[in-house]
Design a protein around this motif. Structure first.
Motif, short mmCIF file in Angstrom:
data_model
loop_
_atom_site.label_atom_id
_atom_site.label_comp_id
_atom_site.label_asym_id
_atom_site.label_seq_id
_atom_site.Cartn_x
_atom_site.Cartn_y
_atom_site.Cartn_z
N ARG A 1 35.07 1.57 -7.88
CA ARG A 1 36.13 0.58 -7.62
C ARG A 1 36.08 0.06 -6.19
O ARG A 1 36.39 -1.10 -5.93
CB ARG A 1 37.50 1.21 -7.85
N THR A 2 35.72 0.91 -5.26
CA THR A 2 35.72 0.51 -3.85
C THR A 2 34.59 -0.47 -3.53
O THR A 2 34.60 -1.07 -2.47
CB THR A 2 35.61 1.74 -2.93
N ASP A 3 33.65 -0.62 -4.45
CA ASP A 3 32.55 -1.57 -4.24
C ASP A 3 32.99 -3.02 -4.42
O ASP A 3 32.29 -3.94 -4.01
CB ASP A 3 31.40 -1.29 -5.21
N GLU B 1 33.15 -9.80 0.01
CA GLU B 1 31.74 -10.08 0.27
C GLU B 1 30.94 -10.04 -1.05
O GLU B 1 30.12 -10.92 -1.32
CB GLU B 1 31.16 -9.06 1.25
N ARG B 2 31.20 -9.03 -1.88
CA ARG B 2 30.51 -8.91 -3.17
C ARG B 2 30.85 -10.11 -4.06
O ARG B 2 29.97 -10.69 -4.69
CB ARG B 2 30.91 -7.62 -3.87
#
Length: 56
Positions: A15-17, A21-22
């Motif tokens: 989830r933290t990904d 930016e992504r």
């Protein structure tokens, strides 16, 4: 974060990904559709699978 094969954004593993930016990279480059390998801890060697399937 980018796939080495297609140079698109790989799917997030956590989830933290999910970051701004992504999201921006996904819009610019697209999402990777290459088949991602299974995590090492989930891969079961064939020899182990055969042993597990044989009755004792």
């Amino acid at each position: 974060m980018l796939c080495l094969t297609c140079h698109r954004v790989r799917p997030a593993l956590d989830r933290t990904d999910y970051t701004a930016e992504r999201a921006l990279l996904i819009v610019r480059r697209g999402l990777c559709t290459c088949r991602t390998p299974m995590p090492v801890e989930r891969v079961i060697p064939a020899a182990v699978r055969k042993q597990a399937g044989t009755p004792k």
